[in-house]
Write a protein that holds these residues in place. Structure first.
Motif, short mmCIF file in Angstrom:
data_model
loop_
_atom_site.label_atom_id
_atom_site.label_comp_id
_atom_site.label_asym_id
_atom_site.label_seq_id
_atom_site.Cartn_x
_atom_site.Cartn_y
_atom_site.Cartn_z
N MET A 16 38.56 9.97 -80.00
CA MET A 16 37.81 9.14 -79.05
C MET A 16 38.03 7.60 -79.74
SD MET A 16 33.69 8.92 -78.12
CE MET A 16 33.97 10.35 -77.08
N ARG A 17 38.40 6.49 -79.10
CA ARG A 17 38.40 5.21 -79.67
C ARG A 17 37.09 4.63 -80.09
NH1 ARG A 17 36.77 2.16 -75.05
NH2 ARG A 17 37.02 3.25 -73.13
N ASP A 18 36.90 3.91 -81.04
CA ASP A 18 35.62 3.20 -81.51
C ASP A 18 35.40 1.94 -80.96
OD1 ASP A 18 34.65 5.46 -83.03
OD2 ASP A 18 35.78 4.94 -84.53
N ALA A 19 36.38 1.16 -80.72
CA ALA A 19 36.45 -0.30 -80.11
C ALA A 19 36.46 -0.24 -78.65
CB ALA A 19 37.64 -1.03 -80.55
N PRO A 20 35.68 -1.06 -78.16
CA PRO A 20 35.57 -1.12 -76.50
C PRO A 20 37.00 -1.83 -75.90
CG PRO A 20 34.31 -2.94 -77.34
CD PRO A 20 34.88 -1.89 -78.62
N ASP A 21 37.43 -0.88 -75.12
CA ASP A 21 38.64 -1.41 -74.50
C ASP A 21 38.59 -1.09 -72.92
OD1 ASP A 21 41.31 -2.63 -74.41
OD2 ASP A 21 42.30 -0.62 -74.32
N ALA A 22 37.39 -1.02 -72.28
CA ALA A 22 37.08 -0.95 -71.07
C ALA A 22 36.07 -1.49 -70.72
CB ALA A 22 37.06 0.51 -70.42
N VAL A 23 35.94 -2.21 -69.57
CA VAL A 23 34.85 -3.24 -69.03
C VAL A 23 34.31 -2.53 -67.67
CG1 VAL A 23 34.05 -5.35 -68.22
CG2 VAL A 23 35.71 -5.17 -70.06
N TYR A 55 39.87 -11.90 -72.21
CA TYR A 55 39.52 -11.09 -73.30
C TYR A 55 40.86 -9.99 -73.33
CZ TYR A 55 37.62 -7.47 -76.34
OH TYR A 55 37.84 -6.69 -77.40
N GLY A 56 41.31 -9.47 -72.13
CA GLY A 56 42.38 -8.40 -72.14
C GLY A 56 42.14 -6.89 -72.39
N PRO A 57 41.08 -6.36 -71.87
CA PRO A 57 40.79 -4.91 -72.03
C PRO A 57 41.85 -4.27 -71.09
CG PRO A 57 39.31 -5.73 -70.43
CD PRO A 57 39.83 -6.99 -70.89
N SER A 58 41.97 -2.87 -71.60
CA SER A 58 42.99 -2.19 -70.83
C SER A 58 42.62 -1.82 -69.49
CB SER A 58 43.56 -0.88 -71.63
OG SER A 58 42.42 -0.01 -71.74
N ARG A 59 41.27 -1.60 -69.22
CA ARG A 59 40.65 -1.18 -68.19
C ARG A 59 39.45 -1.91 -67.47
NH1 ARG A 59 40.51 5.47 -68.63
NH2 ARG A 59 42.41 5.71 -70.06
N THR A 60 39.45 -2.41 -66.26
CA THR A 60 38.63 -2.97 -65.41
C THR A 60 38.13 -2.32 -64.29
OG1 THR A 60 39.38 -5.35 -66.44
CG2 THR A 60 37.82 -5.23 -64.65
N VAL A 61 36.62 -1.98 -64.31
CA VAL A 61 36.26 -1.41 -63.15
C VAL A 61 35.05 -2.17 -62.56
CG1 VAL A 61 35.11 0.84 -62.51
CG2 VAL A 61 36.45 0.93 -64.08
N VAL A 62 34.90 -2.24 -61.45
CA VAL A 62 33.99 -2.92 -60.41
C VAL A 62 33.24 -1.86 -59.74
CG1 VAL A 62 33.23 -4.64 -58.77
CG2 VAL A 62 35.22 -4.83 -60.46
#
Length: 230
Positions: free
Chosen positions: A1-8, A49-56
């Protein structure tokens, strides 16, 4: 599991009742401020910012939200038939967001200053934190009344009380969502657990922020953006 946020996760499902007639035929995130929908103000910050995933997420007039973001690398979490509130909405979107901590962001505010997602990411310490809230000093919060939401100690741990105003943006570990029984619930339930454990933290934003929850907030936000461009 990743520790840094990469999804919004962008919250865009609400009814926007405080906007009155402006939301009779369109969802609040598509109301324009300075010629651009509120949702796009948020999405521009996310893209920078450039996260890999964006969800609305969407519920009220969700077809308009889906049409608006069509063709972009954005996932829609459509909450039907019932709206799920912030906690239930986030849990419903987890298959799209993936494992690990995520950003969650309201879409009814406008920012003037450094990228708030980048500021949060730089301050995030998963060894010490289960959530990191971005708060606004009352002098920098436009269009928002009240004494504030959180105070922090010298280590940055947050507690409830008159102080800085929660901006609607945070980094949050999502593990605790699974144990909450009700389908629709506020993220306050998760925050309360983190408060008890001393793992809810907060930092303050150095720029300005405007709450656009009412029609009056539109003009205030546009004035703030004009001042920022001077």
């Amino acid at each position: 599991m990743r520790d840094a946020p990469d999804a919004v996760m962008l919250f865009a499902a609400g009814f926007g009742t405080r906007m009155g007639a402006l939301t009779a035929s369109r969802p609040k995130p598509l109301i324009k401020v300075a010629g651009k929908p509120l949702l796009d103000h948020a999405l521009d910050l996310v893209a920078a910012y450039g996260p890999s995933r964006t969800v609305v997420n969407a519920h009220y007039l969700s077809d308009q939200i889906a049409t608006h973001v069509a063709g972009r690398a954005i996932h829609i979490s459509d909450e039907q038939p019932d709206i799920l509130e912030t906690g239930g909405g986030l849990r419903n979107a987890l298959p799209l967001l993936g494992d690990g901590p995520v950003f969650t962001m309201n879409t009814d505010a406008v920012w003037a200053g450094p990228n708030p997602l980048a500021q949060l990411a730089a301050a995030w310490d998963p060894a010490q934190m289960d959530a990191l809230l971005l708060c606004i000093p009352t002098d920098n919060a436009i269009g928002h009344a009240g004494p504030g939401d959180f105070v922090t100690d010298t280590a940055g741990r947050a507690s409830r009380g008159p102080g800085a105003i929660y901006s609607g943006l945070q980094i949050l570990k999502t593990d605790g969502l699974a144990s909450i029984p009700q389908p629709a619930f506020s993220l306050n339930i998760l925050w309360n657990r983190m408060l008890t454990a001393g793992r809810l933290h907060a930092v303050t934003y150095p720029g300005r922020w405007c709450d656009v929850g009412t029609p009056e907030g539109i003009a205030l936000a546009e004035s703030m953006l004009r001042d920022a461009d001077v």
